[in-house]
Design an enzyme around this catalytic site. Sequence first.
Site, PDB file in Angstrom:
ATOM      1  N   GLU A  54       0.816  -1.205   0.000  1.00 13.33           N
ATOM      2  CA  GLU A  54       0.000   0.000   0.000  1.00 13.33           C
ATOM      3  C   GLU A  54       0.853   1.259   0.000  1.00 13.33           C
ATOM      4  O   GLU A  54       0.546   2.246  -0.689  1.00 13.33           O
ATOM      5  CB  GLU A  54      -0.917   0.020   1.238  1.00 13.33           C
ATOM      6  CG  GLU A  54      -1.892  -1.141   1.292  1.00 13.33           C
ATOM      7  CD  GLU A  54      -1.370  -2.316   2.096  1.00 13.33           C
ATOM      8  OE1 GLU A  54      -2.158  -2.919   2.828  1.00 13.33           O
ATOM      9  OE2 GLU A  54      -0.167  -2.624   1.992  1.00 13.33           O
ATOM     10  N   ALA A 164      12.021 -41.207 -15.591  1.00 11.59           N
ATOM     11  CA  ALA A 164      13.254 -41.416 -16.349  1.00 11.59           C
ATOM     12  C   ALA A 164      13.091 -42.703 -17.154  1.00 11.59           C
ATOM     13  O   ALA A 164      12.224 -43.541 -16.851  1.00 11.59           O
ATOM     14  CB  ALA A 164      14.468 -41.508 -15.428  1.00 11.59           C
ATOM     15  N   GLY A 269      14.011 -37.050  -6.376  1.00 13.57           N
ATOM     16  CA  GLY A 269      13.590 -38.240  -7.089  1.00 13.57           C
ATOM     17  C   GLY A 269      12.493 -39.005  -6.361  1.00 13.57           C
ATOM     18  O   GLY A 269      11.918 -38.521  -5.380  1.00 13.57           O
ATOM     19  N   ALA A 275       8.988 -40.078   0.598  1.00 13.59           N
ATOM     20  CA  ALA A 275       9.176 -39.741   2.007  1.00 13.59           C
ATOM     21  C   ALA A 275       8.282 -38.578   2.425  1.00 13.59           C
ATOM     22  O   ALA A 275       7.663 -38.602   3.497  1.00 13.59           O
ATOM     23  CB  ALA A 275      10.645 -39.402   2.265  1.00 13.59           C
TER      24      ALA A 275
END
Length: 334
Positions: A54, A164, A269, A275
């Site tokens: 602002e 991959a 990966g 996890a």
Amino acid sequence: MLHLSDAMRLAVQASEQVRGTTSPNPPVGAVILDVGGNVVGVGATQPPGGPHAEVVALKQAGARAFGGTAVVTLEPCDHFGRTPPCTKALIESGVAQVHYAVSDPVAEAAGGARALAHAGIVVTAWHDPAPVTQGPLRAWLHRQRTGRPHVTYKYAASLDGRCAAADGSSQWISSVESRARDRLERTRVDAIVVGTGTVYADDPWLTARAPDGTLADHQPIRVVMGERDLPSGSRVTDDAAPTRIVRSRDPMDVIEALDDCLDVVVEGGPTVAGAFLRAGLVDRITAYVAPIVLGAGPAAVADAGVGNISGAIRFQCESVDRLGDDVLISLIPR
């Protein structure tokens, strides 16, 4: 004359431009319209210690703000922190109206709407906060609710879910357009997380870069989690961007190490992705799906802790976009 909804879109765009540079403060955008409805000021929150949105917009507007309208993505703050309250600046500017998209959930900063109304300003809460809550303020609002950074798991995969090929090669699964979008997104997050396995396999640089390949002004923190020592000369250890090494496989240790961050992206990966999902720490998934079939190779996620279909970690689709021949799907937990 600009319609109020267009002014709010402009404010959202301004806040998006500074996302990633304001932590721990929210990336707020503000637009000032004069009495005729013309844009006379546009501002966004500056890095910590700098003026809020602002104040930036009002400075640009100057005397033209008098009798005009302020459109802001977050309820103006009403407390003294590193800077004076934005309510004070708005009241002193003489604006007649203030429209804000999201109420401030922080107790010490809240009450701005009430203070402005008490000063005789017409204050309105916006009818559709979704572009803000699902956009530039998503991570900050999440931090206020949960006390931890917002985590996005980002990956690129083939139609059959491979990140991959069988030989480990992955450049490039995604399209040129997808990679350009990803480079832009890196300029607007606080940290990128990978595992030591990704460093060994790909030696990524994990930097934010302009389309011409030059380093962007804002660089996210590069975070490597895992117990192995990194290979000598790994690109993530150079001085192009800050790096934090977290010698743990526990995602909570990473979250604790990034307590100063709002917006974190996991680019690791399959093991790292699994996890974070297993720990319940994924708040959004952005999946770049390419129109190719690999037939073999690692899946995008490994060991997410799901033993049967009833235990599936379920998400709902938030948006779908086309990037070249790729499809970008944004998903949030059900």
